[in-house]
Design a protein around this motif. Structure first.
Motif, short mmCIF file in Angstrom:
data_model
loop_
_atom_site.label_atom_id
_atom_site.label_comp_id
_atom_site.label_asym_id
_atom_site.label_seq_id
_atom_site.Cartn_x
_atom_site.Cartn_y
_atom_site.Cartn_z
N VAL A 151 1.02 -0.63 -0.12
CA VAL A 151 0.34 0.42 0.21
C VAL A 151 1.05 1.35 -0.14
CG1 VAL A 151 -1.70 1.55 1.00
CG2 VAL A 151 -1.96 -1.27 0.84
N VAL A 152 1.93 1.41 0.73
CA VAL A 152 2.72 1.97 0.91
C VAL A 152 3.32 2.52 -0.47
CG1 VAL A 152 4.84 3.41 2.52
CG2 VAL A 152 2.83 2.43 3.51
N LEU A 153 3.66 1.53 -0.83
CA LEU A 153 4.99 1.21 -1.97
C LEU A 153 3.95 1.84 -3.44
CD1 LEU A 153 8.12 1.60 -2.56
CD2 LEU A 153 7.49 -1.14 -3.38
N THR A 154 3.18 1.35 -3.46
CA THR A 154 2.31 1.25 -4.44
C THR A 154 1.48 3.62 -4.41
OG1 THR A 154 1.40 -0.62 -4.46
CG2 THR A 154 -0.09 1.59 -5.47
N LEU A 155 1.61 3.64 -2.98
CA LEU A 155 0.43 5.02 -3.30
C LEU A 155 2.11 6.35 -3.08
CD1 LEU A 155 -1.84 5.19 -0.35
CD2 LEU A 155 -2.52 5.08 -2.56
N LEU A 156 3.09 5.65 -2.52
CA LEU A 156 4.38 6.59 -2.75
C LEU A 156 4.56 6.31 -4.26
CD1 LEU A 156 5.78 8.33 -1.42
CD2 LEU A 156 7.48 6.24 -0.68
N PHE A 157 4.83 6.10 -5.36
CA PHE A 157 4.77 6.14 -6.57
C PHE A 157 4.16 6.31 -7.33
CE2 PHE A 157 8.46 2.93 -5.03
CZ PHE A 157 9.96 4.11 -5.39
N ALA A 158 2.54 6.38 -7.06
CA ALA A 158 1.73 6.38 -8.27
C ALA A 158 0.82 7.82 -8.05
CB ALA A 158 -0.17 4.87 -7.33
N VAL A 159 1.47 8.26 -7.69
CA VAL A 159 0.58 9.64 -7.22
C VAL A 159 1.21 10.93 -7.97
CG1 VAL A 159 0.85 11.79 -5.92
CG2 VAL A 159 -0.11 9.72 -5.55
N PRO A 160 3.18 10.72 -8.16
CA PRO A 160 3.84 11.54 -8.81
C PRO A 160 3.72 10.78 -9.90
CG PRO A 160 5.27 10.38 -7.48
CD PRO A 160 3.55 10.23 -7.16
N LEU A 161 4.04 9.40 -10.19
CA LEU A 161 3.34 8.96 -11.48
C LEU A 161 2.51 9.37 -12.25
CD1 LEU A 161 5.21 7.54 -13.37
CD2 LEU A 161 4.21 5.38 -12.82
N THR A 162 1.64 9.58 -11.92
CA THR A 162 -0.05 9.31 -12.63
C THR A 162 0.13 11.15 -12.71
OG1 THR A 162 -1.57 8.00 -11.07
CG2 THR A 162 -2.33 10.33 -11.84
N TYR A 163 0.78 11.66 -11.76
CA TYR A 163 0.98 13.38 -12.25
C TYR A 163 1.36 14.19 -13.43
CZ TYR A 163 0.40 18.62 -11.14
OH TYR A 163 0.09 20.18 -11.20
N ALA A 164 2.10 12.65 -13.05
CA ALA A 164 3.37 13.50 -14.35
C ALA A 164 2.93 12.63 -16.00
CB ALA A 164 4.86 12.43 -14.32
N ILE A 165 2.19 11.59 -15.61
CA ILE A 165 1.60 11.15 -16.77
C ILE A 165 0.63 12.24 -17.68
CG2 ILE A 165 0.58 9.41 -17.65
CD1 ILE A 165 2.04 7.53 -16.59
N ALA A 166 -0.27 12.64 -16.76
CA ALA A 166 -1.22 13.57 -16.75
C ALA A 166 -1.76 14.60 -16.96
CB ALA A 166 -2.45 13.61 -15.67
N ARG A 167 -0.44 15.44 -16.10
CA ARG A 167 -0.11 17.28 -16.71
C ARG A 167 0.86 17.68 -17.05
NH1 ARG A 167 -5.03 17.70 -15.94
NH2 ARG A 167 -6.38 19.35 -14.12
N ILE A 168 2.58 16.28 -16.98
CA ILE A 168 3.05 17.56 -17.32
C ILE A 168 3.59 16.58 -19.44
CG2 ILE A 168 5.84 17.34 -17.67
CD1 ILE A 168 5.84 17.43 -14.15
N GLY A 169 3.47 17.51 -19.82
CA GLY A 169 4.04 17.20 -21.50
C GLY A 169 5.36 16.41 -21.75
N MET A 170 5.09 15.53 -21.02
CA MET A 170 6.24 14.10 -21.84
C MET A 170 5.84 13.71 -22.91
SD MET A 170 6.99 12.77 -17.86
CE MET A 170 5.57 11.95 -18.24
N ARG A 171 7.52 13.54 -23.38
CA ARG A 171 7.71 12.89 -24.50
C ARG A 171 7.47 11.04 -24.40
NH1 ARG A 171 12.26 14.34 -28.50
NH2 ARG A 171 11.55 16.10 -28.51
N GLY A 172 7.17 10.83 -24.94
CA GLY A 172 6.37 9.57 -24.79
C GLY A 172 5.15 8.88 -23.67
N SER A 173 4.75 9.40 -23.03
CA SER A 173 3.55 9.75 -21.81
C SER A 173 2.23 8.66 -22.63
CB SER A 173 2.70 10.92 -21.76
OG SER A 173 2.71 12.04 -22.50
N GLY A 174 2.32 8.36 -23.76
CA GLY A 174 0.97 7.86 -24.84
C GLY A 174 1.67 6.50 -24.29
#
Length: 275
Positions: free
Chosen positions: A80-103
Motif C-alpha cells: 500500500v505504502v509503496l504503491t501510493l508513494l510511486f503512483a501519485v507523482p507518476l500519475t501527475y507526471a503522465i496526466a499534466r506534464i507534457g512528457m515525450r512518450g507519455s502515451g
C-alpha cells in the motif's frame, strides 16, 4: 416496463446469483466447523452437526502460522505504502506534464496490467537475486507493487485530468510551488481514488501467492497464502485445518472491503464522467 412491474423477479434472480457466488465461502466455513470424519462424507453434509472448533485448534498448532500472518500484514501494508508513494507523482507526471512518450507509457502500463503474475515471476526473480532481495519481505513487497502500480495509475489518471488546470495555476501564482500544489490541491481531489487504490493494493498483497512461492524459499518470510499450500501433501489434503486457516485469512479481506466499500466503488468510478 416488465421489470418495474415485477421487482420480486429481479430480486429473486439477484438472490440466486449472489447465493451461487457465496456458496464456496459458505462451504469453506462449514467445512472448517466439521469433524474430520464429516468432511468427505457422501452425500455431503451441508450443515455441521454438531459444529466443532477442532480444525481451528489443529490449525493454530501449525508451526509458523503466527509468523506467516505477520508477514502477510507487513507485505500488504508495504505494498500500500509503496504503491501510493510511486503512483501519485507518476500519475501527475503522465496526466499534466507534457512528457515525450507519455502515451506509450500509459499503453505499457495497460499491457503490464494484463500480464499474469507467473509471467513476471522469472524476470523478477533474476532482478531481485542480483540485488540480494530474494527471500526477503522487501523483495515480496516490490514484486507485488509491480502488479498494483499499473492499476493505481490507470485509476488515478482520470481524476487528475478531470481537475481544471486553472486551479493548479492559481496555486502556483500564490507561491505554493509544485510540491505544494500536489500536496494541498491535487491530493485532496484524488482522495477517493487513493483510498480505492490503497484498499485494492492491500487485498492483492494479502492474497498474492505466485510471488510468495517463486521468489521465496525461506519459511520465516513466507506469507500465509504459501502456508496454506503446506496443508496439501502427497498422501492427501488436511481439509479441516486448511479451511480453518482459509477462513481466518478471509476475515481481514472481508473487513477491509466492508469498511472501504463506499470509497472503493466511488474511487473506481470517480473521474470517469467528464463534467
Amino acid at each position: 416496463m416488465t421489470g418495474t412491474k415485477r421487482p420480486w423477479l429481479l430480486t429473486l434472480v439477484a438472490g440466486v446469483i449472489t447465493a451461487f457466488f457465496l456458496l464456496p465461502l459458505y462451504w469453506m466455513i462449514a467445512t472448517s466447523l466439521k469433524k474430520p470424519d464429516q468432511v468427505l462424507t457422501s452425500p455431503p453434509q451441508w450443515i455441521p452437526s454438531p459444529p466443532t472448533g477442532e480444525s481451528y485448534t489443529r490449525a493454530l498448532d501449525k508451526p509458523m502460522l503466527g509468523q506467516a500472518l505477520l508477514n502477510s500484514v507487513a507485505i500488504s501494508l508495504g505494498v500500500v505504502v509503496l504503491t501510493l508513494l510511486f503512483a501519485v507523482p507518476l500519475t501527475y507526471a503522465i496526466a499534466r506534464i507534457g512528457m515525450r512518450g507519455s502515451g506509450a507509457m500509459v499503453l505499457s502500463l495497460l499491457v503490464a496490467q494484463l500480464l499474469p503474475s507467473i509471467v513476471l515471476a522469472a524476470p523478477l526473480f533474476i532482478v531481485l537475486r542480483q540485488v540480494e532481495l530474494t527471500n526477503t519481505l522487501i523483495g515480496l513487497i516490490i514484486a507485488d507493487t509491480t502488479l498494483t502500480l499499473p492499476f493505481a495509475v490507470i485509476v488515478l489518471r482520470p481524476l487528475v485530468r478531470a481537475m481544471p488546470v486553472e486551479v493548479e495555476e492559481a496555486g502556483l501564482v500564490d507561491g505554493c510551488g509544485l510540491p505544494g500544489v500536489l500536496w494541498r490541491i491535487v491530493l485532496p481531489v484524488m482522495r477517493p481514488g487513493l483510498i480505492a487504490v490503497g484498499g485494492f493494493s492491500f487485498l492483492l498483497g494479502w492474497g498474492e501467492f505466485v510471488f510468495g512461492i517463486t521468489l521465496n524459499s525461506d519459511p520465516k518470510v513466507q506469507p500465509v497464502t504459501v502456508l496454506l499450500n503446506t496443508f496439501v501433501g502427497q498422501t492427501g489434503t488436511d481439509w479441516g485445518p486448511l479451511m480453518a486457516v482459509a477462513t481466518l485469512v478471509s476475515i481481514p479481506v472481508v473487513c477491509v472491503f466492508a469498511m472501504l466499500q463506499r470509497f472503493i466503488v466511488g474511487g473506481l468510478t470517480a473521474g470517469s464522467v467528464k463534467s
